[in-house]
Design a protein around this motif. Sequence first.
Motif, mmCIF file in Angstrom:
data_model
loop_
_atom_site.group_PDB
_atom_site.id
_atom_site.type_symbol
_atom_site.label_atom_id
_atom_site.label_comp_id
_atom_site.label_asym_id
_atom_site.label_seq_id
_atom_site.Cartn_x
_atom_site.Cartn_y
_atom_site.Cartn_z
ATOM 1 N N ALA C 216 -72.354 29.816 -7.787
ATOM 2 C CA ALA C 216 -70.958 30.208 -7.586
ATOM 3 C C ALA C 216 -70.094 29.065 -7.074
ATOM 4 N N ASP C 217 -70.714 27.981 -6.590
ATOM 5 C CA ASP C 217 -69.949 26.876 -6.006
ATOM 6 C C ASP C 217 -69.902 25.631 -6.879
ATOM 7 N N LEU C 218 -70.469 25.683 -8.077
ATOM 8 C CA LEU C 218 -70.541 24.468 -8.897
ATOM 9 C C LEU C 218 -69.160 23.909 -9.216
ATOM 10 N N VAL C 219 -68.257 24.778 -9.612
ATOM 11 C CA VAL C 219 -66.916 24.313 -9.963
ATOM 12 C C VAL C 219 -66.194 23.828 -8.709
ATOM 13 N N ALA C 220 -66.360 24.552 -7.612
ATOM 14 C CA ALA C 220 -65.708 24.157 -6.364
ATOM 15 C C ALA C 220 -66.165 22.766 -5.931
ATOM 16 N N VAL C 221 -67.463 22.492 -6.029
ATOM 17 C CA VAL C 221 -67.959 21.158 -5.648
ATOM 18 C C VAL C 221 -67.358 20.090 -6.555
ATOM 19 N N GLU C 222 -67.269 20.382 -7.822
ATOM 20 C CA GLU C 222 -66.685 19.396 -8.739
ATOM 21 C C GLU C 222 -65.220 19.129 -8.383
ATOM 22 N N THR C 223 -64.485 20.176 -7.986
ATOM 23 C CA THR C 223 -63.081 19.946 -7.595
ATOM 24 C C THR C 223 -62.996 19.116 -6.319
ATOM 25 N N LEU C 224 -63.944 19.314 -5.398
ATOM 26 C CA LEU C 224 -63.958 18.468 -4.195
ATOM 27 C C LEU C 224 -64.187 17.009 -4.574
ATOM 28 N N ARG C 225 -65.120 16.777 -5.487
ATOM 29 C CA ARG C 225 -65.393 15.393 -5.912
ATOM 30 C C ARG C 225 -64.139 14.749 -6.506
ATOM 31 N N ARG C 226 -63.351 15.534 -7.232
ATOM 32 C CA ARG C 226 -62.203 14.961 -7.947
ATOM 33 C C ARG C 226 -60.891 15.029 -7.171
ATOM 34 N N GLY C 227 -60.923 15.511 -5.911
ATOM 35 C CA GLY C 227 -59.679 15.612 -5.150
ATOM 36 C C GLY C 227 -58.784 16.740 -5.605
ATOM 37 N N LEU C 228 -59.358 17.746 -6.244
ATOM 38 C CA LEU C 228 -58.576 18.872 -6.754
ATOM 39 C C LEU C 228 -58.585 20.061 -5.801
ATOM 40 N N ARG C 229 -59.040 19.838 -4.577
ATOM 41 C CA ARG C 229 -58.992 20.891 -3.567
ATOM 42 C C ARG C 229 -58.368 20.304 -2.309
ATOM 43 N N GLY C 230 -57.726 21.149 -1.509
ATOM 44 C CA GLY C 230 -56.995 20.657 -0.341
ATOM 45 C C GLY C 230 -57.804 19.710 0.529
ATOM 46 N N ASP C 231 -59.081 19.999 0.694
ATOM 47 C CA ASP C 231 -59.911 19.252 1.640
ATOM 48 C C ASP C 231 -60.070 17.773 1.304
ATOM 49 N N THR C 232 -59.966 17.437 0.035
ATOM 50 C CA THR C 232 -60.157 16.033 -0.354
ATOM 51 C C THR C 232 -58.982 15.502 -1.171
ATOM 52 N N LEU C 233 -57.943 16.309 -1.330
ATOM 53 C CA LEU C 233 -56.845 15.929 -2.229
ATOM 54 C C LEU C 233 -56.193 14.609 -1.819
ATOM 55 N N LEU C 234 -55.800 14.528 -0.556
ATOM 56 C CA LEU C 234 -55.059 13.324 -0.163
ATOM 57 C C LEU C 234 -55.942 12.091 -0.207
ATOM 58 N N GLN C 235 -57.227 12.253 0.167
ATOM 59 C CA GLN C 235 -58.147 11.116 0.150
ATOM 60 C C GLN C 235 -58.287 10.527 -1.255
ATOM 61 N N MET C 236 -58.346 11.425 -2.257
ATOM 62 C CA MET C 236 -58.603 10.952 -3.620
ATOM 63 C C MET C 236 -57.324 10.517 -4.339
ATOM 64 N N THR C 237 -56.177 11.124 -3.988
ATOM 65 C CA THR C 237 -54.992 10.843 -4.801
ATOM 66 C C THR C 237 -54.008 9.892 -4.144
ATOM 67 N N LEU C 238 -54.051 9.746 -2.803
ATOM 68 C CA LEU C 238 -52.981 8.982 -2.159
ATOM 69 C C LEU C 238 -52.842 7.550 -2.661
ATOM 70 N N PRO C 239 -53.934 6.858 -2.976
ATOM 71 C CA PRO C 239 -53.747 5.490 -3.467
ATOM 72 C C PRO C 239 -52.803 5.434 -4.672
ATOM 73 N N ARG C 240 -52.782 6.541 -5.445
ATOM 74 C CA ARG C 240 -51.941 6.547 -6.645
ATOM 75 C C ARG C 240 -50.576 7.209 -6.410
ATOM 76 N N THR C 241 -50.338 7.637 -5.154
ATOM 77 C CA THR C 241 -49.162 8.462 -4.902
ATOM 78 C C THR C 241 -47.843 7.714 -5.070
ATOM 79 N N VAL C 242 -46.903 8.400 -5.650
ATOM 80 C CA VAL C 242 -45.542 7.865 -5.708
ATOM 81 C C VAL C 242 -44.645 8.800 -4.899
ATOM 82 N N SER C 243 -43.430 8.482 -4.764
ATOM 83 C CA SER C 243 -42.484 9.311 -4.014
ATOM 84 C C SER C 243 -42.269 10.646 -4.725
ATOM 85 N N PHE C 244 -42.213 11.725 -3.951
ATOM 86 C CA PHE C 244 -42.082 13.027 -4.611
ATOM 87 C C PHE C 244 -41.125 13.948 -3.887
ATOM 88 N N ALA C 245 -40.591 13.556 -2.715
ATOM 89 C CA ALA C 245 -39.799 14.524 -1.933
ATOM 90 C C ALA C 245 -38.385 14.671 -2.505
#
Lengths: 245, 245, 245
Positions: C216-245
């Motif tokens: 039941a957690d296979l997809v959830a773990v994959e989203t954690l690896r890819r930064g597609l869940r809140g817990d790892t989102l900023l860690q995985m995506t911030l290097p690529r972040t542009v202004s958004f506000a």
Amino acid sequence: MSHTTMMIDPGLPTGQFTDVISSHRDHVGLVKFGWGTALVTRDLDRKIAVLREAGIGFYFGGTLFEWYLVQGRLDDYLTLVDRTGATHIEVSNGTIPLDQPGKAGWVRRMTRYRPVLAEVGYKDAERSATLSPADWAGAILEDLDAGAELVITETRESGRSGMARPDGHLRDDVLDAVLARVDADRLLFEAPTKELQVDLIRAIGVDVNLGNIAAADLVAVETLRRGLRGDTLLQMTLPRTVSFA
Amino acid sequence: MSHTTMMIDPGLPTGQFTDVISSHRDHVGLVKFGWGTALVTRDLDRKIAVLREAGIGFYFGGTLFEWYLVQGRLDDYLTLVDRTGATHIEVSNGTIPLDQPGKAGWVRRMTRYRPVLAEVGYKDAERSATLSPADWAGAILEDLDAGAELVITETRESGRSGMARPDGHLRDDVLDAVLARVDADRLLFEAPTKELQVDLIRAIGVDVNLGNIAAADLVAVETLRRGLRGDTLLQMTLPRTVSFA
Amino acid sequence: MSHTTMMIDPGLPTGQFTDVISSHRDHVGLVKFGWGTALVTRDLDRKIAVLREAGIGFYFGGTLFEWYLVQGRLDDYLTLVDRTGATHIEVSNGTIPLDQPGKAGWVRRMTRYRPVLAEVGYKDAERSATLSPADWAGAILEDLDAGAELVITETRESGRSGMARPDGHLRDDVLDAVLARVDADRLLFEAPTKELQVDLIRAIGVDVNLGNIAAADLVAVETLRRGLRGDTLLQMTLPRTVSFA
């Protein structure tokens, strides 16, 4: 002596229910459609056909009995039992204000229709905590005397009230008081958590009757019974152990 | 008044998803593909076809909106919404550093594309705890004013932060402050645990909108709404009760 | 560097197992039939056929090895491995009284038959707690030196013992001591809970090998690896972040 594992169905979709019974029917003795779920189950008749085909008995949770009783609609309940071919009736007073002698009276009356599974213990943790070990033993004996085939001991789905302590383990004081007066094979212990399953198998043995087992835990419970899991491995295998180092 | 039960899909395999919708479609009003799971779901189109066939709306978790937004790729998000036919857009600021007025601005802009579900509350428990009852009410009103169809109150999957206390029960102070200013039918309460489901049904009534309900809990939630489970039985049936002892 | 996600099968019914592998095979590298469940699985051969078709390796939980070993029936175990085509053998001493050098000896012997996954840590929380960080590192090195392909670190299904603290988070002291002497890609971390999955992905990175992942957690773990869940989102995506506000 043979044992019973009672699986609880909390509202499985029909395909999954069929899959579980097909794969794990060797490890299920009885199925309970939990509380009042039967009334909101679209394919109840298909689920029942699956059980009939597998030769597995079934019944409705005690809460459904109480729900009909508290509304003065017990005739409708018996019609449901009759129409579906439920093999047992559970009589309980876990939620409604019905005292132990009153419940035992209903146990006696319901034995006219089906073998009765009587439940001892309350849904409310604080109310259950007011039962002394002697109260537990007395209530169980009263229900058996009223004609119950088995008496079920309540622990709720959390496994942390009723026969269980708030830390999730078995109330040894209650168990000792009960086993001093009742054969274990007249009891069906609700054991929704691994802690309780392990405690009961260690205390009573491989053939203890266990209830409220989730579909997802049927195989795990069977491995606990056979010493195929760490928690019971040494207990079950050591008598046969030879040197291995 | 009719209510909505929103089921969260955390990545169910396709067969199970189909089975759940087939068996339980009467008890699901809306499906959320949780956080960014849609991007790692092999059979997303088959799942969507199942929902379309059943007439059930769906959308992607707010975290996916945030994931695209924080990377400056909102066009790609709108392309996904368009291609899949998602019926709603969730706008949230649970994870990224976007303040409440900034989020309300995105609510307003997204209403051009779909009805918007706006979320209030943060993923981080400590950050959510900084929101006063007045902050919750104010943020909800601001999102509604920006055009949100419903406002979702965050509790995370543990049911122990956001609108919930660390002990798993509802924050009454927040609920009271919110209900003093907002109609309950404009709110969708995340209620992933039985504690929260029971608290909300007792506080607001049978028609409260509940979200983040697991597929495995759909039937259980429906029984809570109907008084078919111990936790709500007496509340729902006692007005009709007759003598039964 | 590529990573492994090991799914544990605790006794899934056959249809569900097939459904999971069909839907989520991109996110599973290895399947473990947990503890001794293989011996009470009616359709084991069908499950194995599903894995072979998907090109996914599999093996039996270390407890099954211990169960055979403690009874002096290792020949029967090797017959089972041979008959089923298991791709690996797990060698552990989580339950039986076999010391670390003794276990390393079995690791060495079993490499004659299959690539060996050696486990470090005990099922009993108190016994595991007696292992110092240096003990963990030493045991892992000894098992690798004996020929293990990977070493598995025990946490039990609760995720609260072994490599984990009673609060459910990773034992940093153990992790630091181990990583000072062993490459992370020779380790497979049991991580049955989201807390541990997040801690390990944050500490070691997206390619950490994770084990005991529920279906039941296979997809959830994959989203954690890819930064597609809140817990790892900023860690995985911030290097690529542009202004958004």
